[in-house]
Design an enzyme around this catalytic site. Structure first.
Site, mmCIF file in Angstrom:
data_model
loop_
_atom_site.group_PDB
_atom_site.id
_atom_site.type_symbol
_atom_site.label_atom_id
_atom_site.label_comp_id
_atom_site.label_asym_id
_atom_site.label_seq_id
_atom_site.Cartn_x
_atom_site.Cartn_y
_atom_site.Cartn_z
ATOM 1 N N ASP A 1 25.896 99.594 -13.516
ATOM 2 C CA ASP A 1 26.316 98.349 -12.863
ATOM 3 C C ASP A 1 27.002 98.786 -11.566
ATOM 4 O OD1 ASP A 1 27.018 95.481 -12.664
ATOM 5 O OD2 ASP A 1 29.064 96.138 -13.016
ATOM 6 N N SER A 2 27.426 97.807 -10.791
ATOM 7 C CA SER A 2 28.189 98.150 -9.587
ATOM 8 C C SER A 2 29.612 98.574 -9.946
ATOM 9 C CB SER A 2 28.241 96.940 -8.650
ATOM 10 O OG SER A 2 28.758 95.828 -9.360
ATOM 11 N N TYR B 1 27.484 94.195 -5.316
ATOM 12 C CA TYR B 1 26.039 93.982 -5.188
ATOM 13 C C TYR B 1 25.745 92.544 -4.736
ATOM 14 C CZ TYR B 1 24.452 98.270 -7.643
ATOM 15 O OH TYR B 1 24.154 99.553 -8.005
ATOM 16 N N GLY B 2 26.584 91.627 -5.186
ATOM 17 C CA GLY B 2 26.317 90.203 -4.962
ATOM 18 C C GLY B 2 26.294 89.777 -3.506
ATOM 19 N N CYS C 1 23.489 94.346 -14.938
ATOM 20 C CA CYS C 1 23.927 93.637 -13.733
ATOM 21 C C CYS C 1 22.915 92.539 -13.433
ATOM 22 C CB CYS C 1 23.993 94.625 -12.573
ATOM 23 S SG CYS C 1 24.298 93.824 -11.002
ATOM 24 N N ASN C 2 23.375 91.303 -13.471
ATOM 25 C CA ASN C 2 22.475 90.168 -13.206
ATOM 26 C C ASN C 2 21.932 90.206 -11.779
ATOM 27 O OD1 ASN C 2 22.826 87.844 -15.507
ATOM 28 N ND2 ASN C 2 24.647 89.098 -15.314
ATOM 29 N N THR C 3 22.780 90.634 -10.834
ATOM 30 C CA THR C 3 22.343 90.620 -9.439
ATOM 31 C C THR C 3 21.204 91.624 -9.234
ATOM 32 O OG1 THR C 3 24.656 90.192 -8.885
ATOM 33 C CG2 THR C 3 23.178 90.663 -7.067
ATOM 34 N N CYS D 1 27.006 86.819 -14.431
ATOM 35 C CA CYS D 1 27.445 88.085 -13.831
ATOM 36 C C CYS D 1 28.163 88.823 -14.948
ATOM 37 C CB CYS D 1 28.384 87.825 -12.658
ATOM 38 S SG CYS D 1 29.253 89.307 -12.079
ATOM 39 N N THR D 2 27.863 90.099 -15.123
ATOM 40 C CA THR D 2 28.429 90.828 -16.270
ATOM 41 C C THR D 2 29.924 91.115 -16.116
ATOM 42 O OG1 THR D 2 27.545 92.840 -15.246
ATOM 43 C CG2 THR D 2 26.299 91.887 -17.091
HETATM 44 N N1 DGL Z 1 28.174 92.690 -12.418
HETATM 45 C C1 DGL Z 1 27.224 92.314 -11.421
HETATM 46 C C2 DGL Z 1 26.335 91.179 -11.912
HETATM 47 O O1 DGL Z 1 26.141 91.010 -13.101
HETATM 48 C C3 DGL Z 1 27.690 91.916 -10.050
HETATM 49 C C4 DGL Z 1 28.893 92.441 -9.419
HETATM 50 C C5 DGL Z 1 28.735 92.693 -7.932
HETATM 51 O O2 DGL Z 1 28.647 91.735 -7.138
HETATM 52 O O3 DGL Z 1 28.654 93.873 -7.624
HETATM 53 O O4 DGL Z 1 25.764 90.474 -11.103
#
Ligand code: DGL
Length: 234
Positions: free
Chosen positions: A10-11, A42-43, A73-75, A168-169
């Site tokens: 993940d990020s 990441y977002g 990570c959803n993004t 978002c996780t």
């Molecule tokens: N945890 C990441 C997700 O599920 C996003 C966090 C980020 O923006 O880096 O989208």
């Protein structure tokens, strides 16, 4: 048993909950956890930037010869995963899920603008709210112990949703705080489905008696280990 490890990335801290669930369910598996702090958040990245970041992360992580690479990570999953060249090791991602009735999907800007979310929400009674900055605030609260001010995201927000989808996780870390703004809503996240998919993947292999190892890669290893040790799942 296939002794190759499973990599979760993940990020930041977003994949720690999944790692905890998997370690509990499969104590003999070996895991590598990678938090891509260089590119957090990441977002806020463009689609092109994120595809290149996710490809780079994958290319580096396959060097460990994992049996599976998981983008928790959803993004990364909604924006980039379909576009990367995955070879040698299979890849899985996490995606927002919806409940019944009127809902609110909370996610990063990148996820909100993705085709995945546009298709998922088309014709559904769900609103999408992009929360720029919240993932980083949660990251800092877990790693550095700083306070999160949710008022600035949710003050004046309608509260009578049937469900809240945590897209978002990072967000499941603050489910209890979010419940104060949405007291009657049912909370969902795509993490459960991803967990089930990984369980299915692992159980197609035999297991032996050896206890597995967990290895943290990259920056903030000490802090991540501490956050992971302190992490309590309900
Ligand atoms: N945890 C990441 C997700 O599920 C996003 C966090 C980020 O923006 O880096 O989208």
């Amino acid at each position: 048993m296939d002794r190759r490890c499973i990599v979760i990335c993940d990020s930041g801290v977003g994949g720690l909950r999944l790692l905890k669930r998997l370690e509990r369910a499969f104590p003999r598996e070996d895991f590598i956890y990678y938090a891509d702090y260089k590119n957090l958040p990441y977002g806020e990245k463009t689609c092109e930037e994120l595809v290149s970041i996710v490809q780079g992360v994958y290319d580096n992580l396959v060097k460990f010869s994992p049996k599976l690479v998981v983008f928790a990570c959803n993004t990364a999953s909604t924006v980039a995963l379909q576009k990367i060249k995955a070879y040698n090791s299979p890849v899985m991602g996490v995606y927002p899920t919806l409940g019944k009735g009127n809902g609110l999907l909370l996610c990063t800007k990148g996820t909100a603008n993705s085709d995945y979310v546009k298709n998922l929400t088309r014709g559904k009674t769900v609103e999408v709210k992009a929360l720029s900055g919240l993932a980083e605030e949660i990251e800092n609260s877990i790693i550095l112990g700083s306070e999160i001010n949710l008022e600035r995201y949710f003050k004046g927000e309608k509260s009578d949703y049937d469900f809240i989808s945590l897209g978002c996780t990072h967000y499941p870390f603050i489910t209890e705080n979010l419940k104060k703004f949405f007291p009657s809503a049912k909370f969902f996240s795509g993490e459960d489905l991803l967990f089930e998919k990984i369980v299915f993947f692992i159980t197609t292999f035999d297991t032996d008696q050896k206890r597995g190892k967990i290895c943290f890669l990259g920056e903030r290893k000490k802090e991540l280990k501490k956050a992971y040790k302190n992490l309590k799942l309900l």
